[in-house]
Design a protein around this motif. Structure first.
Motif, mmCIF file in Angstrom:
data_model
loop_
_atom_site.group_PDB
_atom_site.id
_atom_site.type_symbol
_atom_site.label_atom_id
_atom_site.label_comp_id
_atom_site.label_asym_id
_atom_site.label_seq_id
_atom_site.Cartn_x
_atom_site.Cartn_y
_atom_site.Cartn_z
ATOM 1 N N SER A 165 89.882 -56.028 15.409
ATOM 2 C CA SER A 165 90.273 -55.527 16.729
ATOM 3 C C SER A 165 89.171 -55.808 17.738
ATOM 4 O O SER A 165 87.999 -55.558 17.478
ATOM 5 C CB SER A 165 90.522 -54.014 16.667
ATOM 6 O OG SER A 165 90.773 -53.515 17.970
ATOM 7 N N ARG A 196 89.211 -54.478 20.895
ATOM 8 C CA ARG A 196 89.109 -53.483 21.981
ATOM 9 C C ARG A 196 87.912 -52.559 21.753
ATOM 10 O O ARG A 196 87.547 -52.264 20.606
ATOM 11 C CB ARG A 196 90.428 -52.735 22.165
ATOM 12 C CG ARG A 196 90.770 -51.771 21.077
ATOM 13 C CD ARG A 196 92.172 -51.212 21.213
ATOM 14 N NE ARG A 196 92.332 -50.112 20.254
ATOM 15 C CZ ARG A 196 92.194 -48.841 20.576
ATOM 16 N NH1 ARG A 196 91.954 -48.500 21.816
ATOM 17 N NH2 ARG A 196 92.314 -47.907 19.645
ATOM 18 N N SER A 245 88.225 -49.412 19.592
ATOM 19 C CA SER A 245 88.910 -49.683 18.322
ATOM 20 C C SER A 245 88.515 -48.688 17.228
ATOM 21 O O SER A 245 87.331 -48.464 16.969
ATOM 22 C CB SER A 245 88.553 -51.101 17.862
ATOM 23 O OG SER A 245 88.792 -51.249 16.481
ATOM 24 N N HIS A 246 89.532 -48.150 16.546
ATOM 25 C CA HIS A 246 89.253 -47.266 15.410
ATOM 26 C C HIS A 246 88.714 -48.067 14.231
ATOM 27 O O HIS A 246 87.837 -47.603 13.500
ATOM 28 C CB HIS A 246 90.522 -46.514 15.012
ATOM 29 C CG HIS A 246 91.001 -45.614 16.098
ATOM 30 N ND1 HIS A 246 92.140 -45.855 16.830
ATOM 31 C CD2 HIS A 246 90.453 -44.494 16.622
ATOM 32 C CE1 HIS A 246 92.277 -44.927 17.751
ATOM 33 N NE2 HIS A 246 91.274 -44.078 17.653
ATOM 34 N N ASN A 247 89.251 -49.276 14.053
ATOM 35 C CA ASN A 247 88.748 -50.100 12.946
ATOM 36 C C ASN A 247 87.269 -50.417 13.124
ATOM 37 O O ASN A 247 86.491 -50.322 12.171
ATOM 38 C CB ASN A 247 89.582 -51.390 12.842
ATOM 39 C CG ASN A 247 90.920 -51.129 12.188
ATOM 40 O OD1 ASN A 247 91.021 -51.082 10.970
ATOM 41 N ND2 ASN A 247 91.941 -50.918 12.998
ATOM 42 N N PRO A 279 93.283 -53.765 12.112
ATOM 43 C CA PRO A 279 94.611 -53.191 12.318
ATOM 44 C C PRO A 279 95.671 -54.219 11.917
ATOM 45 O O PRO A 279 95.347 -55.389 11.674
ATOM 46 C CB PRO A 279 94.658 -52.949 13.835
ATOM 47 C CG PRO A 279 93.726 -53.931 14.430
ATOM 48 C CD PRO A 279 92.681 -54.224 13.372
ATOM 49 N N GLU A 280 96.886 -53.743 11.840
ATOM 50 C CA GLU A 280 98.022 -54.635 11.589
ATOM 51 C C GLU A 280 98.678 -54.891 12.937
ATOM 52 O O GLU A 280 98.941 -53.941 13.669
ATOM 53 C CB GLU A 280 98.971 -53.879 10.657
ATOM 54 C CG GLU A 280 100.277 -54.536 10.350
ATOM 55 C CD GLU A 280 101.088 -53.621 9.419
ATOM 56 O OE1 GLU A 280 100.806 -53.595 8.215
ATOM 57 O OE2 GLU A 280 101.998 -52.935 9.919
ATOM 58 N N TYR A 281 98.871 -56.154 13.282
ATOM 59 C CA TYR A 281 99.610 -56.504 14.500
ATOM 60 C C TYR A 281 100.912 -57.169 14.070
ATOM 61 O O TYR A 281 100.887 -58.211 13.414
ATOM 62 C CB TYR A 281 98.808 -57.472 15.374
ATOM 63 C CG TYR A 281 97.783 -56.845 16.303
ATOM 64 C CD1 TYR A 281 97.467 -55.479 16.251
ATOM 65 C CD2 TYR A 281 97.127 -57.626 17.237
ATOM 66 C CE1 TYR A 281 96.521 -54.931 17.106
ATOM 67 C CE2 TYR A 281 96.180 -57.076 18.111
ATOM 68 C CZ TYR A 281 95.885 -55.732 18.033
ATOM 69 O OH TYR A 281 94.950 -55.188 18.878
ATOM 70 N N ASN A 282 102.001 -56.558 14.445
ATOM 71 C CA ASN A 282 103.317 -57.125 14.115
ATOM 72 C C ASN A 282 103.418 -57.521 12.644
ATOM 73 O O ASN A 282 103.781 -58.641 12.293
ATOM 74 C CB ASN A 282 103.642 -58.291 15.057
ATOM 75 C CG ASN A 282 103.738 -57.790 16.487
ATOM 76 O OD1 ASN A 282 104.351 -56.741 16.739
ATOM 77 N ND2 ASN A 282 103.118 -58.487 17.430
ATOM 78 N N PHE A 283 103.042 -56.555 11.808
ATOM 79 C CA PHE A 283 103.161 -56.651 10.349
ATOM 80 C C PHE A 283 102.193 -57.650 9.723
ATOM 81 O O PHE A 283 102.369 -58.057 8.579
ATOM 82 C CB PHE A 283 104.594 -57.024 9.911
ATOM 83 C CG PHE A 283 105.587 -55.894 10.012
ATOM 84 C CD1 PHE A 283 105.362 -54.801 10.827
ATOM 85 C CD2 PHE A 283 106.771 -55.917 9.268
ATOM 86 C CE1 PHE A 283 106.275 -53.757 10.919
ATOM 87 C CE2 PHE A 283 107.689 -54.887 9.350
ATOM 88 C CZ PHE A 283 107.443 -53.810 10.184
ATOM 89 N N ALA A 335 93.101 -49.724 9.397
ATOM 90 C CA ALA A 335 93.426 -48.449 10.044
ATOM 91 C C ALA A 335 94.459 -48.703 11.136
ATOM 92 O O ALA A 335 94.410 -49.721 11.824
ATOM 93 C CB ALA A 335 92.168 -47.827 10.655
ATOM 94 N N SER A 336 95.394 -47.787 11.252
ATOM 95 C CA SER A 336 96.415 -47.915 12.295
ATOM 96 C C SER A 336 96.680 -46.540 12.898
ATOM 97 O O SER A 336 96.264 -45.521 12.352
ATOM 98 C CB SER A 336 97.705 -48.477 11.701
ATOM 99 O OG SER A 336 98.296 -47.511 10.866
ATOM 100 N N GLN A 337 97.385 -46.565 14.013
ATOM 101 C CA GLN A 337 97.756 -45.280 14.622
ATOM 102 C C GLN A 337 98.896 -44.634 13.853
ATOM 103 O O GLN A 337 99.008 -43.437 13.771
ATOM 104 C CB GLN A 337 98.164 -45.506 16.067
ATOM 105 C CG GLN A 337 96.951 -45.680 16.957
ATOM 106 C CD GLN A 337 97.290 -45.964 18.399
ATOM 107 O OE1 GLN A 337 98.449 -45.960 18.792
ATOM 108 N NE2 GLN A 337 96.277 -46.231 19.190
ATOM 109 N N ARG A 352 100.362 -53.696 5.461
ATOM 110 C CA ARG A 352 100.843 -55.081 5.346
ATOM 111 C C ARG A 352 99.777 -56.114 5.695
ATOM 112 O O ARG A 352 99.776 -57.213 5.141
ATOM 113 C CB ARG A 352 102.096 -55.277 6.214
ATOM 114 C CG ARG A 352 103.319 -54.609 5.615
ATOM 115 C CD ARG A 352 104.390 -54.395 6.654
ATOM 116 N NE ARG A 352 103.973 -53.427 7.654
ATOM 117 C CZ ARG A 352 104.732 -52.420 8.090
ATOM 118 N NH1 ARG A 352 105.948 -52.263 7.643
ATOM 119 N NH2 ARG A 352 104.273 -51.577 8.995
#
Ligand SMILES: Cc1cc2nc3c(=O)[nH]c(=O)nc-3n(C[C@H](O)[C@H](O)[C@H](O)COP(=O)(O)O)c2cc1C
Length: 182
Positions: free
Chosen positions: A9, A11, A14-16, A75-79, A110-112, A119
């Motif tokens: 990530s 940003r 970012s949590h990741n 993070p996972e972006y669009n699976f 990590a995701s929201q 995935r």
């Protein structure tokens, strides 16, 4: 044992990336963490590669090569993977000296949402496996509901800290086991 951290990530909040930074204090003795930047890499283009590696590409390739192990948080972006992470993997993957060859890697996501980006990890395993990187099979760490794991910007969720501690404790002997004799 030098570990290179890469966050998928870009940003600031970012949590990741925040969880990756927290790993520095959860690592077993003898491991140190430095974090790579990948936000200044141009989009991979073989013409650019052939014309001479841009500085950020030289840097990430040298950092991966020098590391005893790479710890990826994404993070996972669009699976699947974020474009930024796939781009960094691609820059490091081209010969000569394919940087992922025999490299021990550990991953977490990590995701929201509640699934923790599960995935992205399987796509990462597929991609890195065909580059002959050695991805730690277990424990798998999926951190769901990312924002709830922090207090005042610090990773305070005890269960998450324990999962990461176990991941890093498992990574150390994995690196020793995967080390290639030269
Ligand atoms: C383009 C885009 C696609 C996303 N796709 C997914 C997804 O497939 N699965 C998921 O769990 N979260 C998805 N998310 C939400 C991310 O998990 C969430 O933004 C997460 O906090 C990003 O990680 P970061 O805090 O490290 O930046 C997506 C977010 C973006 C911006």
């Amino acid at each position: 044992m030098k570990i290179l951290g890469i966050s998928g990530s870009l940003r600031k909040a970012s949590h990741n990336s925040a969880i990756l930074r927290a790993c520095a204090e959860l690592m077993p003795q003898g491991m140190t963490l430095s974090i790579a930047r990948i936000d200044d890499l141009p989009l991979f283009n073989q013409d650019i590669f052939d014309a001479g590696l841009p500085e950020p590409a030289k840097r990430i390739r040298a950092e991966i090569t020098a590391a005893d192990g790479v710890l990826i948080a994404s993070p996972e972006y669009n699976f699947s993977l974020t474009a930024a992470l796939k781009n960094a993997i691609d820059w490091a993957s081209r010969p000569p000296s394919q940087c992922w060859q025999d490299k021990p890697v550990a991953i977490f996501s990590a995701s929201q949402g509640p699934l923790g980006g599960a995935r992205v990890q399987y796509d990462l395993r597929r991609i890195l496996g065909q580059l002959w990187a050695h991805v730690l099979p277990r424990p798998e760490v999926f951190i769901g509901s990312g924002p709830t794991k922090f207090t005042d910007g610090k990773l305070t969720d005890e269960a998450t800290r324990k999962f990461l501690t176990d991941l890093l404790a498992g990574f150390k002997p994995w690196i020793e086991r995967m080390r290639v004799k030269k």
